[in-house]
Design an enzyme around this catalytic site. Sequence first.
Site, short mmCIF file in Angstrom:
data_model
loop_
_atom_site.label_atom_id
_atom_site.label_comp_id
_atom_site.label_asym_id
_atom_site.label_seq_id
_atom_site.Cartn_x
_atom_site.Cartn_y
_atom_site.Cartn_z
N PHE A 71 56.50 47.65 42.78
CA PHE A 71 55.29 47.96 42.70
C PHE A 71 55.56 49.63 41.84
CE2 PHE A 71 53.88 43.96 43.74
CZ PHE A 71 52.83 43.96 42.63
N CYS B 4 43.33 39.81 37.59
CA CYS B 4 42.65 40.59 39.43
C CYS B 4 43.12 41.63 39.33
CB CYS B 4 43.66 39.32 40.02
SG CYS B 4 44.13 37.75 40.25
N LYS C 79 52.50 40.00 32.30
CA LYS C 79 53.55 40.46 32.89
C LYS C 79 54.66 38.55 32.51
CE LYS C 79 52.27 38.19 37.71
NZ LYS C 79 52.29 38.08 39.17
N1 LIG Z 1 45.22 34.15 38.89
C1 LIG Z 1 45.79 34.86 39.74
O1 LIG Z 1 47.35 35.16 40.44
C2 LIG Z 1 44.98 34.25 41.54
C3 LIG Z 1 44.98 35.33 42.76
C4 LIG Z 1 44.75 35.15 43.92
C5 LIG Z 1 43.27 34.52 43.96
N2 LIG Z 1 42.75 34.96 43.23
C6 LIG Z 1 41.29 35.06 42.73
O2 LIG Z 1 40.87 33.07 43.47
C7 LIG Z 1 40.27 32.68 41.54
C8 LIG Z 1 40.40 31.90 40.94
O3 LIG Z 1 41.39 32.49 39.56
P1 LIG Z 1 42.11 31.59 38.45
O4 LIG Z 1 43.23 32.82 38.39
O5 LIG Z 1 43.10 30.50 39.15
O6 LIG Z 1 41.06 31.18 37.87
P2 LIG Z 1 41.06 30.33 36.38
O7 LIG Z 1 39.79 30.87 35.08
O8 LIG Z 1 42.48 30.00 35.78
O9 LIG Z 1 40.31 29.25 37.44
C9 LIG Z 1 38.92 28.84 37.52
C10 LIG Z 1 38.67 27.22 37.44
O10 LIG Z 1 37.40 27.11 37.60
C11 LIG Z 1 36.94 25.98 36.79
N3 LIG Z 1 35.84 25.74 36.90
C12 LIG Z 1 34.58 26.96 36.63
N4 LIG Z 1 33.08 26.79 37.16
C13 LIG Z 1 33.27 25.46 38.40
C14 LIG Z 1 32.74 24.84 38.43
N5 LIG Z 1 31.40 25.15 38.35
N6 LIG Z 1 32.68 23.40 39.42
C15 LIG Z 1 34.26 23.42 38.28
N7 LIG Z 1 35.34 23.68 37.95
C16 LIG Z 1 34.44 25.00 37.11
C17 LIG Z 1 37.85 26.47 35.33
O11 LIG Z 1 38.14 25.21 34.50
C18 LIG Z 1 39.21 26.51 36.11
O12 LIG Z 1 40.17 25.87 35.57
C19 LIG Z 1 39.41 34.13 41.21
O13 LIG Z 1 38.26 34.31 42.20
C20 LIG Z 1 40.64 35.59 41.33
O14 LIG Z 1 40.13 36.62 41.59
C21 LIG Z 1 44.15 34.67 41.50
#
Ligand SMILES: NC(=O)c1ccc[n+]([C@@H]2O[C@H](COP(=O)([O-])OP(=O)(O)OC[C@H]3O[C@@H](n4cnc5c(N)ncnc54)[C@H](O)[C@@H]3O)[C@@H](O)[C@H]2O)c1
Length: 432
Positions: free
Chosen positions: A250, A261, A322
């Site tokens: 990084f 994120c 990325k």
């Molecule tokens: N993307 C990453 O690299 C990453 C890494 C670590 C942590 N996180 C954290 O994890 C969490 C999810 O991130 P993400 O990137 O997977 O998000 P995302 O938007 O890709 O996925 C979220 C999913 O939840 C579903 N959803 C929303 N409301 C819902 C409900 N009421 N019932 C059922 N499903 C529902 C959406 O349709 C979507 O498919 C966030 O808090 C994020 O900060 C993300």
Amino acid sequence: MNIAVIGTGYVGLVAGSCFAESGNDVWCVDNDAAKVENLKNGIIPIYEPGLPEIVQRNIREERLTFTTDLEAAVKKSFVIFVAVGTPPQPNGAADLSAVFSVAAAIGRAMDRYKVIVVKSTVPVGTSEKIREILKKETTQPFDLMSNPEFLKQGAAVDDFMKPDRVVVGADDIRAAEILRDLYAPFVRTGSPVLIVDVRTAEMLKYAANAFLAARISFMNEIANLCERVGANVDMIRKGLASDSRIGPAFLFPGVGFGGSCFPKDIRALIDTGRQHQYEMKILEAAAAVNSEQASLFVDKIRKHFRGELSNKRIGVWGLAFKPRTNDMRDAPSVKIIEGLLAEGATVIAYDPEAMDEAKKIFDGRIQLVGSNYGCVEGADALLIVTEWQAFRNPNFERMKGMMRQPVIFDGRNIYDPIPLRQLGFTYYSVGR
Ligand SMILES: NC(=O)c1ccc[n+]([C@@H]2O[C@H](COP(=O)([O-])OP(=O)(O)OC[C@H]3O[C@@H](n4cnc5c(N)ncnc54)[C@H](O)[C@@H]3O)[C@@H](O)[C@H]2O)c1
């Protein structure tokens, strides 16, 4: 173990399929019916290396089921992960509405003791609010834990299968042992399972992202000064990286960090500080440096063309935030392209995986072409915005012949300036 994962996005889909891959029966729940329908047929909505094989194998072997029926999934499961999104609100605070509505739905569906695990990134204290919601909805006993996710998009399956560490926030040590067992197959090489209290687990996730984001902003600031004083940030990076107290990760300067994120998590942590009358000064600065970095890149382009971009044709290589992902949430490419469009430039762009996302975002305002060389034809300049492997060693002679003007703005420092200049390119990068 029978597991439900609520929210089948980047985190939930990877976690659910990796838990299935290690032998568990997993129900992945999402309220997006179209997404669930596709997943049932093995169609993966995101680009994540290695993921399709695991999803398809575990569907075939009947360990992985996709459904919109949260109630049924909760009833069948012993452990329930919450992995829905926590996007930023306009003031920077995390929007927890999806987490809370899922918590209420889990509570309503519970018919016996359950282990509920929050995997979404949530501000300190959120689990306590979730506990209250659950208690309002059910009289069934439960344990509630925090298990923040540290995977990197683009290497999510590898990261999940071989995590640097697993963090379990639990107020009950017996409940924590359930997660330790579940993660045992992934930490066989000795990565620690850190069992901490729930608030510490919630905070640890933000601290990790904030630190990494601050490192990038620090290097961007050093690179910006290098440009002004005539130093070479490449050598500075190498000099820093070889210091065992600093290390190499990084430290790459560029057009700023993006994704779902870092930007949102820094803002949410600043907001948490604000709520506790504490100003997160380093993070405020990291966010400010980052929000300027893409504009500085556009300034460089504007300056080269003496403020006249309206008749310029600009090629863009890379749109995803990325490499190795199709995700364009908060991608620097969006800020850069919007900046160019605002000046009247014509933008022709290519990304190996993010073209569908780009179509949704730009809706016909830029031209999307099917190959990287397609962006170069007749271009007045080429921008490197995402450092995909396929862009690292192109045929520069061919490109020079195709371009109206041989000018490259390399926002990721992937090329060596000397040979490019020898080939006759005008070459700009960051901090060199
Ligand atoms: N993307 C990453 O690299 C990453 C890494 C670590 C942590 N996180 C954290 O994890 C969490 C999810 O991130 P993400 O990137 O997977 O998000 P995302 O938007 O890709 O996925 C979220 C999913 O939840 C579903 N959803 C929303 N409301 C819902 C409900 N009421 N019932 C059922 N499903 C529902 C959406 O349709 C979507 O498919 C966030 O808090 C994020 O900060 C993300």
